[in-house]
Design a protein around this motif. Structure first.
Motif, PDB file in Angstrom:
ATOM      1  N   CYS A 189      -7.443  46.197  -8.411  1.00 11.67           N
ATOM      2  CA  CYS A 189      -8.310  47.156  -7.717  1.00 11.67           C
ATOM      3  C   CYS A 189      -9.019  48.066  -8.702  1.00 11.67           C
ATOM      4  O   CYS A 189      -8.367  48.740  -9.518  1.00 11.67           O
ATOM      5  N   GLY A 204      -2.187  46.455  -2.505  1.00 11.42           N
ATOM      6  CA  GLY A 204      -3.607  46.788  -2.474  1.00 11.42           C
ATOM      7  C   GLY A 204      -4.401  45.697  -1.784  1.00 11.42           C
ATOM      8  O   GLY A 204      -4.119  45.337  -0.645  1.00 11.42           O
ATOM      9  N   VAL A 205      -5.364  45.124  -2.499  1.00 10.62           N
ATOM     10  CA  VAL A 205      -6.208  44.067  -1.918  1.00 10.62           C
ATOM     11  C   VAL A 205      -5.590  42.686  -2.097  1.00 10.62           C
ATOM     12  O   VAL A 205      -6.198  41.673  -1.735  1.00 10.62           O
ATOM     13  N   ALA A 230      -3.721  50.049   2.450  1.00  8.96           N
ATOM     14  CA  ALA A 230      -4.337  51.114   3.240  1.00  8.96           C
ATOM     15  C   ALA A 230      -4.263  50.801   4.731  1.00  8.96           C
ATOM     16  O   ALA A 230      -3.961  51.681   5.552  1.00  8.96           O
ATOM     17  N   ARG A 231      -4.516  49.544   5.070  1.00 12.52           N
ATOM     18  CA  ARG A 231      -4.475  49.155   6.488  1.00 12.52           C
ATOM     19  C   ARG A 231      -3.061  49.301   7.056  1.00 12.52           C
ATOM     20  O   ARG A 231      -2.871  49.776   8.171  1.00 12.52           O
ATOM     21  N   ARG A 254     -10.904  44.019   1.745  1.00 15.40           N
ATOM     22  CA  ARG A 254     -10.137  45.049   2.433  1.00 15.40           C
ATOM     23  C   ARG A 254      -8.845  45.346   1.673  1.00 15.40           C
ATOM     24  O   ARG A 254      -8.320  44.493   0.967  1.00 15.40           O
ATOM     25  N   CYS A 255      -8.351  46.552   1.839  1.00 13.75           N
ATOM     26  CA  CYS A 255      -7.086  46.930   1.200  1.00 13.75           C
ATOM     27  C   CYS A 255      -5.966  46.785   2.221  1.00 13.75           C
ATOM     28  O   CYS A 255      -5.918  47.519   3.225  1.00 13.75           O
ATOM     29  N   CYS A 258      -7.803  56.212   0.555  1.00 13.78           N
ATOM     30  CA  CYS A 258      -6.441  55.665   0.548  1.00 13.78           C
ATOM     31  C   CYS A 258      -5.432  56.605  -0.098  1.00 13.78           C
ATOM     32  O   CYS A 258      -4.221  56.474   0.131  1.00 13.78           O
ATOM     33  N   LYS A 280      -9.782  52.664   3.478  1.00 14.41           N
ATOM     34  CA  LYS A 280      -9.736  52.204   2.088  1.00 14.41           C
ATOM     35  C   LYS A 280     -10.339  53.234   1.141  1.00 14.41           C
ATOM     36  O   LYS A 280      -9.802  53.483   0.059  1.00 14.41           O
ATOM     37  N   ASP A 281     -11.447  53.853   1.540  1.00 14.06           N
ATOM     38  CA  ASP A 281     -12.119  54.809   0.668  1.00 14.06           C
ATOM     39  C   ASP A 281     -11.402  56.159   0.591  1.00 14.06           C
ATOM     40  O   ASP A 281     -11.775  57.010  -0.206  1.00 14.06           O
TER      41      ASP A 281
END
Length: 291
Positions: free
Chosen positions: A39, A218-219, A182-183, A178-179, A192, A189-190
């Motif tokens: 990331c 992360g992603v 974060a989800r 997408r992260c 997080c 995501k922005d």
């Protein structure tokens, strides 16, 4: 055969990263990969910090390779890759075709990372013409595919590059814009808050029945199991693999390195202490975990 320490997959605090690699300088490793591959928002260490670490590790006798992001999404991330490409001292691991292009434009040799899509000898030959001198196959690429690629290269009367294979660590399975972390934590995501730093070996997930399923980082999505391919040492060697890659983990890494170094100095087969990699034998990655 040689031992390498792959790039750090997880997000650790700056001081933990620095202490980890200063310890690694004393481990019996031949190659160490440095840099952020997951990331571009993870900036506990900047390019100059990685380069300073690279100098320290090179002084200890290790070959140092700078690794790039697997998924480049912004101009700023491309700029960071360019700064690594232009370091002037260390080999680059290209994990994205953007990094390949930057190396090709400068006639620089590079390591082809495991996230480059190389599934046949013609693709491999094209990248060799671009400067690829070492190849790390993707984790889903097993013995049969390597043998097929070797046969194809032989038919072209072309030499194979140096081969490196992941033999210890969780298997990276997928990447996304997408992260996942974060989800899972229900934050944008922005915004997080860099919550993945709270999970130094990734965030484990379970099925609805409570069974361990996978790890999100992360992603990136990883398999849950720590794969151990030490028992496949002779098969790997027969397929031309010359470097065995160990993926960093938060604790116990010195013992892992010592075990694999001992493995290279004995002719005896080793018992498996992690999971099998089912992909190696042409099956699902999670196959035959009881073996």
């Amino acid at each position: 055969m040689k031992l390498s320490l792959g790039p750090l997959q997880y997000f650790w605090p700056r001081e933990r990263v620095l202490s980890f690699y200063r310890d690694a300088a004393d481990w019996p490793l031949d190659v160490i990969y440095l840099g952020e591959t997951i990331c571009g928002k993870r900036r506990e260490l900047r390019a100059r910090d990685w380069l300073h670490l690279a100098d320290e590790l090179a002084a200890s006798g290790k070959q140092v390779v700078l690794s790039t992001l697997a998924l480049i999404e912004a101009e700023s991330e491309l700029g960071a890759v360019q700064r690594l490409v232009e370091n002037g001292r260390f080999l680059l691991e290209a994990n994205d075709l953007s990094a390949v292009q930057l190396c090709r434009e400068r006639s620089l040799p590079f390591v082809g990372g495991p996230t480059l899509n190389i599934y046949n000898h013609r693709a491999l030959q094209l990248l060799i013409e671009d400067g690829l001198m070492r190849w790390v196959p993707g984790v889903e690429q097993g013995r049969e595919l390597l043998e097929d690629i070797q046969a194809g290269m032989d038919a072209l009367n072309a030499p194979m590059p140096e081969l490196e294979m992941l033999v210890w660590g969780r298997l990276p399975l997928a990447y996304s814009a997408r992260c996942f972390t974060a989800r899972a934590l229900d934050v944008p995501k922005d915004q997080c808050g860099f919550r993945c730093i709270e999970h130094p070996d990734g965030l484990p997930l379970a099925t609805r029945e409570g069974e361990p399923f996978m790890v999100i980082n992360g992603v990136q999505i990883q398999g849950m199991e720590i794969v151990d391919m030490a028992p496949e040492r002779d098969e790997l060697s027969a397929c031309g693999v010359r470097i065995l890659r160990l993926s960093p983990q938060h604790s116990g890494m010195a013992d892992v390195v010592a075990r694999f170094r001992d493995m290279l100095t004995t002719s005896q087969p080793l018992a498996r202490i992690g999971a099998c990699n089912g992909y190696w034998n042409g099956g699902p990655g999670k196959a035959s975990l009881a073996i």
